[in-house]
Each structure stands twice: as C-alpha cells, then as structure tokens.
Design an enzyme around this catalytic site. Structure first.
Site, short mmCIF file in Angstrom:
data_model
loop_
_atom_site.label_atom_id
_atom_site.label_comp_id
_atom_site.label_asym_id
_atom_site.label_seq_id
_atom_site.Cartn_x
_atom_site.Cartn_y
_atom_site.Cartn_z
N ASN A 7 -41.88 36.13 -60.03
CA ASN A 7 -42.69 37.05 -60.85
C ASN A 7 -42.55 38.59 -59.93
O ASN A 7 -41.77 38.24 -59.49
CB ASN A 7 -44.17 37.24 -60.76
CG ASN A 7 -45.21 36.57 -61.62
OD1 ASN A 7 -44.71 36.53 -62.72
ND2 ASN A 7 -45.81 35.31 -60.81
N ASP A 23 -45.75 30.00 -66.67
CA ASP A 23 -47.12 29.16 -66.67
C ASP A 23 -48.35 29.06 -67.97
O ASP A 23 -48.83 28.59 -67.15
CB ASP A 23 -47.44 28.75 -65.16
CG ASP A 23 -47.93 28.91 -64.52
OD1 ASP A 23 -47.49 30.07 -64.23
OD2 ASP A 23 -48.43 28.13 -63.85
N TYR A 51 -54.16 37.32 -69.27
CA TYR A 51 -53.82 38.78 -68.90
C TYR A 51 -54.20 40.50 -69.49
O TYR A 51 -53.46 40.61 -68.78
CB TYR A 51 -51.62 38.69 -68.11
CG TYR A 51 -51.90 37.61 -67.09
CD1 TYR A 51 -51.95 38.62 -65.49
CD2 TYR A 51 -51.58 36.74 -67.21
CE1 TYR A 51 -52.28 37.74 -64.67
CE2 TYR A 51 -51.28 36.04 -66.07
CZ TYR A 51 -51.22 36.64 -64.42
OH TYR A 51 -51.14 34.73 -64.17
N ARG A 85 -56.80 38.61 -54.75
CA ARG A 85 -56.64 37.36 -54.58
C ARG A 85 -55.45 37.50 -53.65
O ARG A 85 -55.64 35.59 -53.04
CB ARG A 85 -55.58 37.44 -56.01
CG ARG A 85 -55.31 35.61 -56.21
CD ARG A 85 -56.04 35.13 -56.39
NE ARG A 85 -55.77 33.94 -56.71
CZ ARG A 85 -55.99 33.14 -56.57
NH1 ARG A 85 -56.96 32.25 -55.84
NH2 ARG A 85 -55.76 31.35 -56.69
C1 G6P Z 1 -50.52 32.38 -63.12
C2 G6P Z 1 -49.71 33.25 -63.43
C3 G6P Z 1 -47.90 33.12 -62.30
C4 G6P Z 1 -48.95 33.69 -60.92
C5 G6P Z 1 -49.94 33.02 -61.15
C6 G6P Z 1 -50.49 33.86 -59.92
O1 G6P Z 1 -49.86 30.54 -62.67
O2 G6P Z 1 -48.27 32.28 -64.20
O3 G6P Z 1 -47.07 34.33 -63.09
O4 G6P Z 1 -48.02 34.23 -60.46
O5 G6P Z 1 -50.21 32.61 -61.43
O6 G6P Z 1 -51.24 32.83 -59.04
P1 G6P Z 1 -52.38 32.60 -57.89
O7 G6P Z 1 -52.78 31.35 -57.14
O8 G6P Z 1 -51.06 33.04 -56.66
O9 G6P Z 1 -53.08 34.31 -57.87
MN MN Z 2 -46.13 34.14 -65.94
#
Ligand code: G6P
Ligand code: MN
Length: 439
Positions: free
Chosen positions: A146, A169, A264, A284
């Site tokens: 990312n 994803d 998003y 987060r």
């Molecule tokens: C989803 C997004 C990713 C992001 C992730 C963050 O999978 O598609 O781009 O990196 O969420 O997840 P987290 O659990 O680290 O907040």
């Molecule tokens: Mn993503």
C-alpha cells in the site's frame, strides 16, 4: 515447481499467505519459499512460525530466510511483495497527524495515504530493480504493498515495463461479505466494478446470471455490508474498527442506492462523520499493534518455548486471493479478477494511462482489462479528482516538489481546505524526515 520469494517476509500477514499457499500446492507447486526483509529481527521472529506452517504440509519445500536480495531473488519465479515502509510506528503517524487537524486518519485514504505514498514509491522501485537483477526473467511480482493506487502509478511512471501486478483484497473481502449475506459461496459471485484502488463501485453482482443488487442493497441499507449477527469468519475483520467500517457503508448506500460502494469511499464521501467516529488517540495502527501483531509475536514465542503453534494468524480471502492471481499468471488461466491495471480504454471516459481497478483476465502475459464503457458523470468527476490527487503526489515524489504535494493534499476530498492541507503537509514533512525525498 516454482521458487517463490516473499518481500516483506517479516509481515504478520506472511504466515497466513504461506498457509494459503500450502493448501493450494496441487494448483501452485513450490520447490522453495524464501522470506526477504530489511528488518532481520522481525523476520527472524516470524520465520519459525512460517517454517512450521510449511512443514505441516510438506517435507520437501526448501525454506530460506534472508536479508540479502541476491539470496532472496536469485532465479525466483514469483515474488509476493508486501512492504510497509516505516512499519506501524509510521502508520500511526499517518493516521494521527490528520486527526490532530480534524481530518480523516487512514493509512491509504486522505493525507495519511498520500504520506505513505511518498514513503513507498521509491523503495518499491528499488525492490523491482533488485528482482529484475536477480530473478528469472519471466518472474512476476504480485504486489499487495500500500497505498496501492499511488504505488501502482509510481511504478507505471518509473518502470512501465516491469512485470508487476498490483492487487488489493478489499473487493474480494467485500464479495465474501456479499456472499455471506446472500448465503452462497463467494466463488459463485460474478461482479462488475469500476474505479481506482480503494475508490470504486460494484455495479452488478450476479449469482448464476441472476442480478442480486436489489437484495444486497436492501440488506446494506439496514445493516451495512455485514451479516445480520455481524459474525465474521475473518479475525481481521472482526476487530471493532473493521466492523465499524463495514457498517458505515450504510449511509452511502442509502444516499446513492444504485451501486455498492467500496468501503473506503466512506472516507471521501462522509469525512466529517468518520472523524466524529474516530478516536484520535487510538487508531487502527494501535489496534493492530495491540492485536494482530501481539498475538502473532506471542504465538511465535509460545511455539519456541513449547513446540506448539497456536493458530494466531490470519488466513482468509487475503491469502487466497494472491494465490489465485499467481495461479492464473503462472498457468495462463485467464481467470477474471478485480485488479489494478492501466486503463487502456476500459473506462472509456478516464485517461488511457490511468491506473484503475476493474475486472481483468489474468493471463501469463499479465492482466487484460475488460471493457467497462462510459461511467456516470458523478462517479467520473469523483474519480478524476482522486486521480489528480494521486498523480500529483507521484509527481511531487519524483520531482521533490512541495507545491505539487500541497496540490495533492488540497485536491484530496477528505481535506476541507488549503489551510488544513498545508498544516498537515508540514507536520507530515517533519514526521517523515527519515523517509521522504526532500520537498
Ligand atoms: C484491507 C485493504 C488493505 C489494507 C488492509 C488494512 O485488506 O485492502 O489495503 O492494507 O485492509 O488492514 P489492517 O487490518 O492492517 O487495518
Ligand atoms: Mn487494499
């Protein structure tokens, strides 16, 4: 069988990805898995867990852990990339600095995503160069790093011919939730979708040819994109902030019922609402550091001490998706997946060279985007503004331009004014001294 390298081997996602590989060995045979990271300590902590996951399924796959690029990529056929430049301590800054100014704090959207982009573009290109130097000439890099939209644009500008496929994803995760709502298997869904990464819409969701948008729309308008009891099979998305994220699709759906938004979009279309629901002191990044990270590091310690490996890592669509994409690349399966790809006319009224997220057939020569056609003016305008913000950020990185960075921040729909943009950018420069090119 293939040699696969995982760049960012020390990620807490690595065991989950490797587990996904292990259950698919018949489809995607492997002779060797190599972990590569620049943080040796972190990678060494996770490596025994990864090795155990491999050994539970195979005695023959060679396992290598290294911080040396040549050892990592020499003759490799596939590289899965998942770098996090600045790790979680910088993710925390990406989230908290904008929040201090009352602006959305998110690692990929808004000022946080732009800051993360400024950190990641050049290291990503360095990684590509290392892979090209050592790996098999036909090697593919499948890239989860990312902020994917900005990384993809940076790579397109600097290494237009690199064999990199950028993926995310989020659409498959949304499809998993849709499948749960509809009570079908996610593989039974056929979807149409257009947008940029983390900025797009599902325009059709079909099961055996039957349009399911009306049913989903009704459900999402009541509960968000969660099943009724919010029961998630996925530990990542059971965390409070993700449950909230899936819920917050609800007002978007109510306002614009035509398409199903990528979650998003909530950051761009209702930024003040999101800020009101965010804790500026516990974001987060904190949740991940206290949750996923701790759990895995504790599991690693427990395994070292007792020889028993607790199941503390994330397996789910994240790992399954990257393996699916790799299979389709490896064997020219031409499977249809939502990926980030140069537009080439797929979305007729967006620039030919924009990096968009659309369905594509994944062939052994790479993705072939599927024609979307014209899109409505509302969506196109939003996309054009976001694209401009992302492209200016890439140019700011390559030219070391403060003005362009400020333009990128100002054009971002999460940012209410140029005054906010400037204050946040200046704080970000301070926080990113070690990482950003000089602006
Ligand atoms: C989803 C997004 C990713 C992001 C992730 C963050 O999978 O598609 O781009 O990196 O969420 O997840 P987290 O659990 O680290 O907040
Ligand atoms: Mn993503």
């Amino acid at each position: 069988p293939f040699i696969l390298s995982i760049a960012g081997g020390g990620s807490t996602y690595t065991p989950g990805i490797v587990k996904s590989l292990m259950v698919r060995l018949e489809d995607f045979p492997l002779s060797e898995i190599r972990l590569y990271d620049i943080d040796q300590e972190r990678q060494d902590t996770i490596a025994p867990v990864v090795e155990k996951v491999i050994r539970d399924h195979s005695d023959t796959i060679k396992f290598t852990v290294t911080t040396d690029a040549k050892t990592a990529f020499d003759g490799a056929h596939f590289v899965f990339a998942q770098m996090r430049v600045g790790q979680y301590k910088m993710r925390e800054q990406d989230e908290k600095i904008p929040l201090r100014h009352g602006v959305v704090g998110q690692e990929t959207c808004g000022p946080g995503g732009l800051a993360y982009g400024l950190r990641t573009i050049l290291p990503m290109v360095e990684l590509i160069d290392l892979v090209e130097e050592y790996a098999s000439p036909k090697a593919w890099i499948v890239n989860y790093s990312n902020p994917a939209a900005i990384v993809a644009e940076g790579v397109r500008r600097l290494r237009p011919n690199a064999r990199v496929l950028n993926i995310c994803d989020m659409p498959v995760a949304a499809m998993r939730n849709m499948a749960a709502v509809l009570n079908v298997d996610r593989h039974d869904l056929d979807v149409d979708y257009f947008g940029l990464n983390h900025f797009g819409w599902f325009t059709s969701v079909r099961v055996k040819g039957e349009e399911k948008l009306p049913e989903l729309r009704e459900h999402i308008a009541k509960f968000g994109l969660l099943t009724e009891d919010a029961a998630q099979t996925d530990p990542q998305h059971s965390d409070p902030s993700w449950v909230k994220t899936w819920r917050h699709i609800q007002p978007l759906m109510e306002a614009f019922p035509e398409y199903i938004p990528n979650p998003y979009l909530q950051y761009y279309l209702m930024p003040n609402y999101i800020v009101e629901h965010q804790d500026p002191d516990y974001t987060r990044a904190n949740e991940v550091m206290d949750g996923r990270e701790k759990r895995l590091f504790e599991a690693a310690r427990e395994y070292k001490e007792t020889g028993i490996l607790p199941d503390a890592f994330h397996v789910g669509v994240h790992g399954a998706f990257i393996v699916d994409v790799a299979c389709s690349l490896a064997f020219d399966l031409r499977q249809r997946h939502l990926v980030i790809v140069e537009n080439k006319g797929a979305i007729a009224d967006l620039p030919y060279d924009a990096m968009v997220e659309v369905p594509a057939y994944i062939t052994s020569h790479g993705p072939e985007p599927i024609r979307v056609g014209d899109i409505p003016r509302f969506h196109r305008t939003l996309l054009e503004q976001q694209l401009a913000s992302e492209q200016l950020l890439v140019e700011a990185t390559l030219e070391g331009s403060y003005e362009k960075a400020l333009e990128a921040f100002t054009l971002n729909k999460t940012v209410p004014s140029v005054i906010h943009a400037k204050k946040i950018l200046d704080d970000m420069i301070e926080a990113n001294r070690e990482y950003w090119p000089e602006l």
